[in-house]
Design an enzyme around this catalytic site. Sequence first.
Site, short mmCIF file in Angstrom:
data_model
loop_
_atom_site.label_atom_id
_atom_site.label_comp_id
_atom_site.label_asym_id
_atom_site.label_seq_id
_atom_site.Cartn_x
_atom_site.Cartn_y
_atom_site.Cartn_z
CD GLU A 47 16.25 -10.30 -15.09
OE1 GLU A 47 16.64 -9.87 -16.17
OE2 GLU A 47 15.38 -9.74 -14.41
N1 MCN Z 1 9.93 -18.02 -8.14
C1 MCN Z 1 9.66 -18.64 -6.93
N2 MCN Z 1 9.76 -17.94 -5.78
C2 MCN Z 1 10.14 -16.64 -5.78
C3 MCN Z 1 10.44 -16.00 -6.99
C4 MCN Z 1 10.31 -16.72 -8.17
O1 MCN Z 1 9.37 -19.83 -6.93
N3 MCN Z 1 10.23 -15.98 -4.65
C5 MCN Z 1 9.83 -18.76 -9.40
C6 MCN Z 1 8.68 -18.29 -10.26
O2 MCN Z 1 7.51 -18.97 -9.96
C7 MCN Z 1 9.20 -18.59 -11.66
C8 MCN Z 1 10.70 -18.43 -11.54
O3 MCN Z 1 11.00 -18.53 -10.15
O4 MCN Z 1 8.92 -19.90 -12.01
C9 MCN Z 1 11.19 -17.07 -12.08
O5 MCN Z 1 10.35 -16.08 -11.59
P1 MCN Z 1 10.67 -14.53 -11.78
O6 MCN Z 1 11.92 -14.19 -11.12
O7 MCN Z 1 9.45 -13.78 -11.43
O8 MCN Z 1 10.98 -14.37 -13.34
P2 MCN Z 1 10.01 -14.44 -14.61
O9 MCN Z 1 9.04 -15.52 -14.46
O10 MCN Z 1 9.56 -13.08 -14.96
O11 MCN Z 1 11.07 -15.02 -15.67
C10 MCN Z 1 11.97 -14.24 -16.36
C11 MCN Z 1 13.38 -14.32 -15.84
C12 MCN Z 1 14.20 -13.61 -16.81
S1 MCN Z 1 13.95 -11.95 -16.88
C13 MCN Z 1 15.01 -14.27 -17.69
S2 MCN Z 1 15.86 -13.44 -18.89
C14 MCN Z 1 15.16 -15.66 -17.58
C15 MCN Z 1 14.80 -16.22 -16.30
O12 MCN Z 1 13.79 -15.68 -15.68
N4 MCN Z 1 15.22 -16.46 -18.66
C16 MCN Z 1 15.23 -17.80 -18.47
N5 MCN Z 1 15.06 -17.51 -16.10
C17 MCN Z 1 15.19 -18.35 -17.16
N6 MCN Z 1 15.25 -19.68 -16.97
C18 MCN Z 1 15.25 -20.48 -18.06
N7 MCN Z 1 15.30 -21.80 -17.87
N8 MCN Z 1 15.21 -20.01 -19.32
C19 MCN Z 1 15.21 -18.70 -19.56
O13 MCN Z 1 15.16 -18.25 -20.79
#
Ligand code: MCN
Length: 931
Positions: A890
Amino acid sequence: MKQYLRKSIKVNGCPHHVVASPDAMLVNVIRKQLGLTGTKLGCGSGQCGACEVIMNGKLVRSCIVRWDKVPQDAEILTIEGLGRPEKLHALQWAYVKTGAIQCGFCTPGFIMSSKALLDENPNPTREEVRDWFQKNRNACRCTGYVQIVDAVMLAAKVLRGEEEMTDFSELTRDGKIWGSHYPRPSAVYKATGTWDFGDDVALKLPEETLFAACVCPETHHAIVKKIDFSEAEKMPGVYKVVTAKDIYANKGTNRIRGQVGSKTATTNGWERRILVEEGDKIRQWGEAVAIVCADTEEHARAAADAVKVEIEELPALLNVKDAMAPGAVKVHEDIPDIDGIPNVFNKRPIKKGNDPKEDLDKAPYVVEDEFYSSRQPHLTIETDCGFGYFDEEGRLTLQTKSICVYRHQLMIARGLGLPPSKIRVIQNNMGATFGYKVGPTNEHLIGACVIATGRPVYMRLDMKEHIIRTPKRSPFLMKIRVGADENGKLVGLEHYWYVDHGPYSESSQDLTNKGGQFMLAPYKVNNIRGCGYTVFTNHKWCTAFRCYGGPQTYFGGELAIDMLAEKVGMDPLDFREKNLIQPGDTLPSGQRPEVYPLQAMVTHIRPLYEEAKKQAAALSTDKIKHGVGVAIGIYNSNDDGPDEANSHIELTKDGVILYNTWEDHGQGADMGCVGTAHEALRPLGLRPDQIKLVCNDTAKAPNSGAAAASRSQVMVGMAIVDSCRKLLDAMRKPDGTHRTYDEMIAEGIPTYYEGYYKATLRNVNGEVQHCTGMDDETGQGYPFANHMFGVFLAEVSVDVTTGEAKVDRMTLACDVGKINNYAVVEGQLYGGIAQGIGFALKENFEDVKKHNNLLACGFPYIKDIPDNIRLIHMESPREFGPFGASGTGEAPLSAPHAAIINAIHNACGIRIKTIPATPDRILKALEEAKK
Ligand code: MCN
Ligand code: FES
Ligand code: FES
């Protein structure tokens, strides 16, 4: 007598003789009749390109090509004809390699489109690629397009013989995949059309499966007098018309509930009906009163149209001002108002430090203004879909786009009349949600149909229904007073924010909290007073949308800061830098962030900003004004309060299996799981493909919480690490080496371990504790353990004759902690920025009669998004994050729109305080500025 057309065609090189209705669309012939589900059905109206195939050498949108217009002997190439997972075409390989695939729903269409382009022009420039996708309406909501263009350029090189298709293992860092560009495991299947989404699986369901079509009278607010389905139920193929009576017959309450209410709300959270019954009220456009279950979609929809619903219209409250006006009708008569304001059902005050009133009254520089953020639609290319059936244990099983499978199980159980243990929720592979699936959208409806009919039931909304019937981002009306002293230091903040939440309260508490938690969060403001009010209206019910509450709050806050800088007479970046939170300073909630990267980020951005300002000045003409804007955003990486997650692991002969519910919107949960576990299990030397995932099924995996709040990499990641540590401890021999699976079995050592994590932080005294949430009276506390930080730089040009604003370049310095996967994180950042551009300039869902297709809602196509997006990774390691990671999903949508709106001001001197900044709004503001 209906007539059919027989044609001979060649599909992927194989001859077929196909009999189809003359008015059948080619996409349906390909998907339903030929079973080639790699071609996707998105908008169904030529606006998204998901259905593109090549026919007789030309790219066509198969959703708008009728069967009678398909030439006899046509040669059709679909994604399945291009390559297979074990033998990828150069384009498929390049899309995987460059990280151009997120949810993958648009991917087959993009790849076919790219193939048609490269057939015609083997050596295109990036701009030619972009022109092609624009012309052919290829729409992607996830990626922000940059990596897609990278993929086409790379594939073109391969096809020209200038580059080799290498093995993806070369993307590891000496076998390490943490911190690499290694492609997500699902990408190869998405690139080859072999990744089944809900609508693809639905075509493979048992023959007796029924299609469910909802009856939704076209009104915002009305009393339902009579529902007459006597004619409809006699229509061809109709199996049953389901109404609230069927739900009551199963002892369901017909109500579902979202977030468990807070003690400050006047609602218990049970406002939401499954189906509106006679005598009750429709409270928003698109509310269902009945569902027709029939043998085919056509029959179900025809009968749904034939259901007669008599209604008595009521005044519709379509924004907070109308809803809060003295004497306004009540959206819910039985829910008390707060502070005597009609339709206000919750308030979330913030009191930090002293009351700033006096300081603000005497401050030399004060900005006091009102800002309004729009009702942004999620606009996923895959529409809402899902199906249900009773499984082998008699559980009502729902396969949908759920991003919180356990929560949905609980939310719908009582309403349907089943104990939660009798409901199983499974996440289908999905074409993104961006948060709209945080609440049930179809689970309760499908569940009611399965219970009432005893048959498997499928429901798919077409794009118009999808846009009209799924929830949206809450508009915030913000009233802000902020002041600075003679040195340009902030002295205090007063602010009130009014959250339009439509007719349901679910998820509104956390959302309303965000206004207090993030207003001016990047800056040192010791004294704050304010309050957020949550308001029922008759517009669309609102829900999570990526960074929910953040973009609204930063729109008001980052504009107010810019305006204050102007009053003080300082450069906007200088003013921000002067007021940045520094080590030891606290956020509006009174807690300290876990790291303080903003100063370093601003320092990184500074030379780019100075350069951009020079360029803008040099490029501006009387007609086209160039401008530069900045904005800063901070957002959380866990759910508000005591967040927790589980993840389990099992050692097998072939490797390990992870069990959790890190739902995959398309953001990359698969890569998140594999990358984290691979790193945690480094001593075992596993290959990535030895880490298997059993995820997102309440019958098989433990509860990891929702894939929301950018929490999963941190929360589920830490639980994964915990499970891996336990497994490694059990496998470790006295000499430090590890037992094999066979040795574990032989010695009778368990092979299954349960990982758990609870959000942990350091409090203001430096002590380690868990998150607590916020005090209801003061908004002070420890809501979040981890945060993400972004400094946005927007370069914009405005045509002052047409009012058209265009983003020429975006730069984002972002700190998401240590990065698990660069391809994924960069994709998240590009995609979030693209949604921010849409939010700033184009997207809206104000008028349901107009904003009901992708184009009308302002979907950002490739030419709306600059190819020039610079990402600067700042990776401050997090103490409480797996291998130093925070979240990322986000961060990129926290404040890009504010930077753009500030850049518009820098370009031509106008402040757009209501978004989107459409040409008419810009022209109007320019006119007013002349007065
Ligand atoms: N990641 C990483 N290194 C980090 C942090 C995160 O490589 N330091 C990677 C994670 O492994 C994950 C991705 O980034 O693959 C997102 O991780 P994270 O921020 O933890 O979010 P969530 O997995 O909880 O995903 C939800 C978040 C939200 S809240 C929404 S809304 C959202 C989003 O991610 N909706 C999406 N991204 C999206 N992306 C796509 N394509 N489609 C959605 O609906
Ligand atoms: Fe065909 Fe969207 S263009 S599904
Ligand atoms: Fe393009 Fe999701 S990857 S819409």
